[in-house]
Design an enzyme around this catalytic site. Structure first.
Site, PDB file in Angstrom:
ATOM      1  N   ASP A 210      -1.717   2.035  15.683  1.00 13.46           N
ATOM      2  CA  ASP A 210      -0.373   1.465  15.728  1.00 13.46           C
ATOM      3  C   ASP A 210       0.624   2.302  14.920  1.00 13.46           C
ATOM      4  OD1 ASP A 210       1.634  -0.357  16.376  1.00 13.46           O
ATOM      5  OD2 ASP A 210       1.248  -1.569  14.596  1.00 13.46           O
ATOM      6  N   GLU A 454     -10.669   0.468  10.481  1.00  6.78           N
ATOM      7  CA  GLU A 454     -10.863  -0.506  11.554  1.00  6.78           C
ATOM      8  C   GLU A 454     -11.609   0.063  12.767  1.00  6.78           C
ATOM      9  OE1 GLU A 454      -7.163  -2.371  12.532  1.00  6.78           O
ATOM     10  OE2 GLU A 454      -6.920  -3.275  10.562  1.00  6.78           O
ATOM     11  N   TYR A 507      -4.907 -10.484   8.810  1.00  5.85           N
ATOM     12  CA  TYR A 507      -3.519 -10.904   9.056  1.00  5.85           C
ATOM     13  C   TYR A 507      -3.507 -12.366   9.511  1.00  5.85           C
ATOM     14  CZ  TYR A 507      -2.235  -5.992   8.684  1.00  5.85           C
ATOM     15  OH  TYR A 507      -2.029  -4.714   8.223  1.00  5.85           O
ATOM     16  N   GLU A 543      -5.340  -4.463   3.602  1.00  6.47           N
ATOM     17  CA  GLU A 543      -4.117  -4.688   4.373  1.00  6.47           C
ATOM     18  C   GLU A 543      -3.873  -6.183   4.487  1.00  6.47           C
ATOM     19  OE1 GLU A 543      -3.786  -2.876   8.238  1.00  6.47           O
ATOM     20  OE2 GLU A 543      -4.642  -0.967   7.569  1.00  6.47           O
TER      21      GLU A 543
END
Length: 649
Positions: A210, A454, A507, A543
């Site tokens: 991303d 990831e 997240y 994160e």
């Protein structure tokens, strides 16, 4: 002081230092950062280069017609292109912004006459980084090629320049940003063959990360000289006992079988504190000044200078080389609940970043670098992760000087396809880790290696892949812990058994249960309990965050508003405060600043998870983080009064 250290402890410490350096997997050649000295000169080639994109259908016309054999302007239309910079945002041409394939750079250089006439002088061409595949020619002759962005490569070109000393040195660099399943990061090329929907020959680059796939020559290109006999590499490993420091070093010399060396370690005032005449050994530093992180000590980032002075001779000449390496004396250790720097608990309160800014993309930009360090110190951040690739050496040097701790990450982001766990991919990944450790091994600010971000770590091939990769990295550098960044299920993660520190991205209330802030305490607490319960290793929240469009407000908070970002941060912080007293050793916000991404329906001109805008203006979340980070720093009780308030460079 040394005399009062028990003899047994002294011998054990020295034996450990020798064993560690002997265990290091030494590579064939070094990659010392170019520095001027009494024996070395530099010529920077930053500025305007001639540029041409190969827009032929197969992107291969430049090779088929040998563009490197003549001036690039003679092959067709060219434009000016700044170096260092990404080429994508420099022009108004949308096809260049999203271009995939080979682009060509050229620069003619005039060098000092003495570089040519003195055959005892090596002339080296160095590229700080180019994304992704690169081929380099000098005066039409190929001198090197390199696979991978973000890391330097070089070639000795003195003999080519001496072939015709009357002509300028013409440097041609072809760069290709195409990503495949075997590159880092990986990607795929998809050809769209439906003539009803797409023009002839249409294809797209698919990526699994991303951030925007910026391309070009991103870091400085330069020429530097060394004598024919020269210092090729230096490796240091540091330790201390009480107030005596130890610097175990090894110097590699190229160009001669034997040479005389003088190794001198000097403090910041230029005073010699230790010296040796050997190519390897241990320097003992009495009343050592340790390298400490920012906000952990009143004198952070203390650096000594190790000056290596080489003398050698052959039947024709004598050679002298001088190289100075900054050295910070510190130790790093990991327990099952703590991260220790100099035997003191260190808590990461920092950021994730990107090399990303308006116009120049990923190009090295000194004003931006200094601004970012000012903002990090204003924020009270003591650390960052080089997400998701190695950053410029100049940035790591700033970290060394200012005491900013670094988790150094390779470009292993987006490893999602099972075909990217094959032997060819692994071989390239190992090569990249070789290059990364070789470049950054002597930076005291670098305290941990990250081998991936990831990946699809639940796939069965990931077990052998990451076991091999992590074992290899530990062999390259036994002095630093190794991790990779996971977002996998804790019970099925194939790489976690091999890492030293668990780094988890999550997240909650964003990608999962979007808009539901009430789930964060439950899910975050369960995340920590599950990971620690299974692996008994310290955890970093590597994160977390939420997108916030600057100036967008809503009360009650709604997604994409600054209020929602604030609420997410506060909810995470409540759980961090509970767990950091147990086994959570750090928190890194995603992200320091907004950054560009590929266009898509979930991205409005880039990723907006920054606590600063892309132009480095603070959102409301920046002030929440600033208050928290300074409180965390002040709770350590090791700060002198003047550091209890925000400061800048």
């Amino acid at each position: 002081i040394w005399l009062f250290i028990p003899e047994k402890h002294r011998m054990l410490r020295l034996l450990w230092l020798f064993a560690v350096l002997d265990a290091v997997l030494l590579l064939d050649t070094g990659m010392l950062f170019p520095r001027e000295s009494s024996s070395r000169e530099l010529k920077e080639l930053s500025g305007l280069w001639v540029f041409r994109a190969d827009k032929s259908p197969n992107r291969n016309q430049g090779f088929e017609r040998a563009w490197y054999k003549s001036r690039l302007a003679e092959t067709g239309p060219v434009i000016d292109m700044p170096v260092p910079a990404s080429y994508n945002d420099i022009t108004q041409d949308s096809t260049l912004r999203d271009f995939i394939g080979w682009v060509w750079y050229e620069r003619e250089v005039v060098v000092p006459a003495r570089w040519i006439t003195d055959e005892g002088t090596r002339v080296v061409l160095r590229v700080g980084s180019a994304h992704y595949n690169s081929v380099v020619w000098v005066n039409g002759e190929k001198v090197t090629e390199h696979a991978g962005g973000h890391l330097p490569f070089e070639a000795e070109i003195g003999s080519l320049m001496r072939k015709d000393p009357t002509r300028p040195c013409r440097i041609t660099i072809a760069v290709n940003n195409t990503l495949t399943l075997e590159t880092l990061p990986p990607g795929t090329i998809q050809h769209m063959n439906d003539p009803i929907k797409y023009p002839d020959g249409y294809f797209v680059q698919n990526i699994y990360f991303d951030f925007f796939n910026y391309a070009g020559i991103h870091r400085p290109v330069l020429l530097y000289t060394t004598p024919k006999v020269y210092v090729d590499d230096i490796t240091v490993v540091t330790d201390f006992l009480d107030n005596t420091g130890f610097v175990r070093y090894q110097v590699s010399v190229k160009g001669a079988a034997t040479a005389t060396l003088k190794v001198t370690l000097m403090d910041k005032d230029g005073h010699c504190v230790a010296s040796s005449n050997e190519a390897s050994g241990v320097l003992k530093v009495v009343d050592v000044k340790l390298w400490w992180p920012y906000l952990m000590h009143e004198n952070p980032g203390y650096l000594y200078s190790m000056e290596v002075h080489l003398m050698a001779a052959d039947e024709r000449s004598t050679y002298e080389d001088v190289y100075a390496l900054p050295v910070g004396i510190r130790t790093v250790k990991v327990t099952n609940t703590q991260f220790l720097i100099n035997n003191k608990p260190f808590y990461f309160h920092g950021v994730n970043k990107h090399e990303d800014s308006d116009i120049r993309g990923k190009g090295l930009d000194w004003p931006l670098i200094v601004k970012d360090f000012n903002l990090m110190k204003w924020l009270g951040a003591n650390s960052f992760r080089t997400s998701h690739y190695p950053y410029a050496e100049e940035i790591l040097q700033m970290c060394d000087r200012h005491g900013i701790v670094v988790i150094d990450e390779c470009p292993g982001v987006g490893i999602k396809d099972i075909r990217s766990f094959g032997n060819a991919s692994l071989a390239h990944h190992l090569d990249v880790m070789d290059e990364l450790v070789r470049r950054d091994k002597n930076h005291p600010s670098v305290v941990m290696w990250s081998v991936a971000n990831e990946p699809a770590a639940e796939m069965q091939p990931a077990a052998l892949y990451f076991k091999t990769l992590i074992t290899h990295t530990k062999a390259l550098d036994p002095t630093r812990p190794v991790t990779f960044i996971t977002d996998s299920n804790y019970a099925r993660d194939k790489g976690a058994p091999y890492v030293d520190v668990i780094c988890v991205n999550s997240y909650f209330s964003w990608y999962h249960d979007p808009g539901h802030l009430e789930v964060i305490p439950i899910q975050l607490n369960a995340q920590f309990e599950n990971w620690y319960g299974k692996y008994q290793k310290p955890i970093i929240q590597s994160e977390y965050g939420a997108d916030a469009v600057p100036g967008l407000h809503s009360d009650p908070p709604m997604m994409f508003t600054e209020e929602y970002q604030n609420a997410v941060l506060r909810s995470y912080h409540d759980i961090f405060d509970q767990k950091r007293k147990q086994y959570v050793i750090g928190e890194l916000i995603w992200n320091f600043a907004d950054f560009m991404t590929a266009q898509g329906i979930t991205r409005v001109v880039g990723n907006k998870k920054g606590i600063f805008t892309r132009q480095r203006q603070p959102k409301a979340g920046a002030f929440i983080l600033k208050e928290r980070y300074w409180r965390l720093a002040n709770e350590t009780g090791r700060l002198p009064p003047w550091t209890k308030y925000p400061c800048s460079l």
